[in-house]
Design an enzyme around this catalytic site. Structure first.
Site, PDB file in Angstrom:
ATOM      1  N   LYS A 170     -38.243 -16.582 -25.464  1.00 23.88           N
ATOM      2  CA  LYS A 170     -37.944 -15.863 -24.219  1.00 23.88           C
ATOM      3  C   LYS A 170     -36.547 -16.152 -23.658  1.00 23.88           C
ATOM      4  CE  LYS A 170     -42.523 -14.912 -22.377  1.00 23.88           C
ATOM      5  NZ  LYS A 170     -43.335 -15.002 -21.164  1.00 23.88           N
ATOM      6  N   ASP A 188     -43.118 -10.498 -16.277  1.00 22.48           N
ATOM      7  CA  ASP A 188     -44.196 -11.467 -16.014  1.00 22.48           C
ATOM      8  C   ASP A 188     -44.493 -11.575 -14.517  1.00 22.48           C
ATOM      9  OD1 ASP A 188     -44.748 -12.165 -18.630  1.00 22.48           O
ATOM     10  OD2 ASP A 188     -43.278 -13.798 -18.663  1.00 22.48           O
TER      11      ASP A 188
END
Ligand code: ATR
Length: 278
Positions: free
Chosen positions: A70, A107
């Site tokens: 990420k 997210d």
């Protein structure tokens, strides 16, 4: 290049076999009767750059990235959304028509959408939120809660310096509590969020007495294996609204699907059931 090329997307991680994202996107593709495929891809960190340059040539519109890529994915992007920059990591990559790489992080929005869906009466302004943990997931949760207008975030992390670092970064609405004093932080809180791995299958349990927590508070866990963590079970048993973590995964997938395949997918009970059915 043929105009009728079938759009492709996928998830890049290592390992990636456990990812539920192929099921989520596969469900929506079938539901909306859209052409496309969503593929899990196990990629080593050293290969990520090459893979990002190659995938658009194969017809990929974009990819989700998960652990451990990420942060690196963010650094490889040509353009970065504000929220990805704040979180310091990317989970949704889109290959633009001009060949550039756009990095986003959904997210936080997935977390908030799940919270709002599971606890419709919760409002950000109601009161302080207690956040357990200071890793990547905590960053997304902090960004989302501050953006939503939560007045105070009481952050508790086993390693206090990681909590202090987040406070310096996210500002004075974040206060840091010692891990062993987290019980005190529950007093007067309107929301409790576990972003640690505690309570996950194969991890140590999260032992936390909810006694000081108002019954009106909402409790949520980003752990979704098991779906009903001990924290959520304890919360429900004493009358608090509890929201499980699976919905965060489902909601974070929506913006990527829309960008890559089109359509406006919904997080429905049927989707949840299909994902849980394995
Ligand atoms: P992620 O990016 O998925 O959030 P991470 O950066 O490894 O993962 O963070 C995991 C979180 O779980 C951290 O807050 C970690 O606390 P530390 O910063 O002290 O490592 C927390 N965590 C993991 N195991 C824990 C344990 N046994 N007790 C308390 N906290 C734990």
């Amino acid at each position: 290049m043929s105009a009728a090329r079938i759009p492709l997307a996928g998830v890049i991680g290592s390992p990636v076999a456990h990812s539920l994202s192929p099921k989520v996107h596969g469900y929506w593709l079938a539901e909306h009767n859209l052409p496309g495929h969503y593929i899990p891809m196990d990629v080593a960190s050293d290969d990520l750059q090459t893979v990002f340059r190659t995938l658009p040539r194969l017809g990929f519109k974009g990819v989700n990235v998960t652990i451990p890529h990420k942060e690196r994915a963010l650094s490889l992007a040509d353009r970065v959304s504000d929220r990805a920059a704040v979180i310091g990591a990317a989970n949704t990559i889109t290959f633009q028509a001009d060949g550039s790489i756009h990095a986003d992080n959904t997210d936080g929005v997935g977390f908030i959408e799940n919270l709002r869906a599971g606890a419709p009466d919760w409002t950000a302004e109601t009161g302080p939120a207690v956040v357990l943990g200071a890793g990547g997931a905590a960053r997304a949760v902090l960004a989302a809660l501050l953006d939503a207008g939560v007045p105070e975030i009481r952050l508790a992390n086993r390693t206090r310096v990681r909590g202090d670092a987040l406070r310096s970064e996210f500002g004075p609405k974040v206060t840091v509590t010692d891990w062993h004093r987290v019980g005190e932080a529950l007093s007067g809180a309107a929301l409790v969020v576990n972003t640690t791995s505690l309570g996950m299958d194969g991890s140590a349990p999260l032992s936390l007495s909810l006694d000081p927590l108002p019954k009106t508070a909402v409790v949520t866990d980003i752990v979704y294996t098991p779906l009903e963590t001990q924290l959520l079970a304890d919360a429900r048993a004493r009358g608090n609204v509890a929201v499980d973590g699976l919905g965060m995964l489902l909601h974070q997938a929506v913006p990527g699907f829309t960008r890559w395949f089109g359509g406006r997918p919904k997080v429905s009970p049927d989707l949840r059931a299909a994902v849980l059915a394995g």
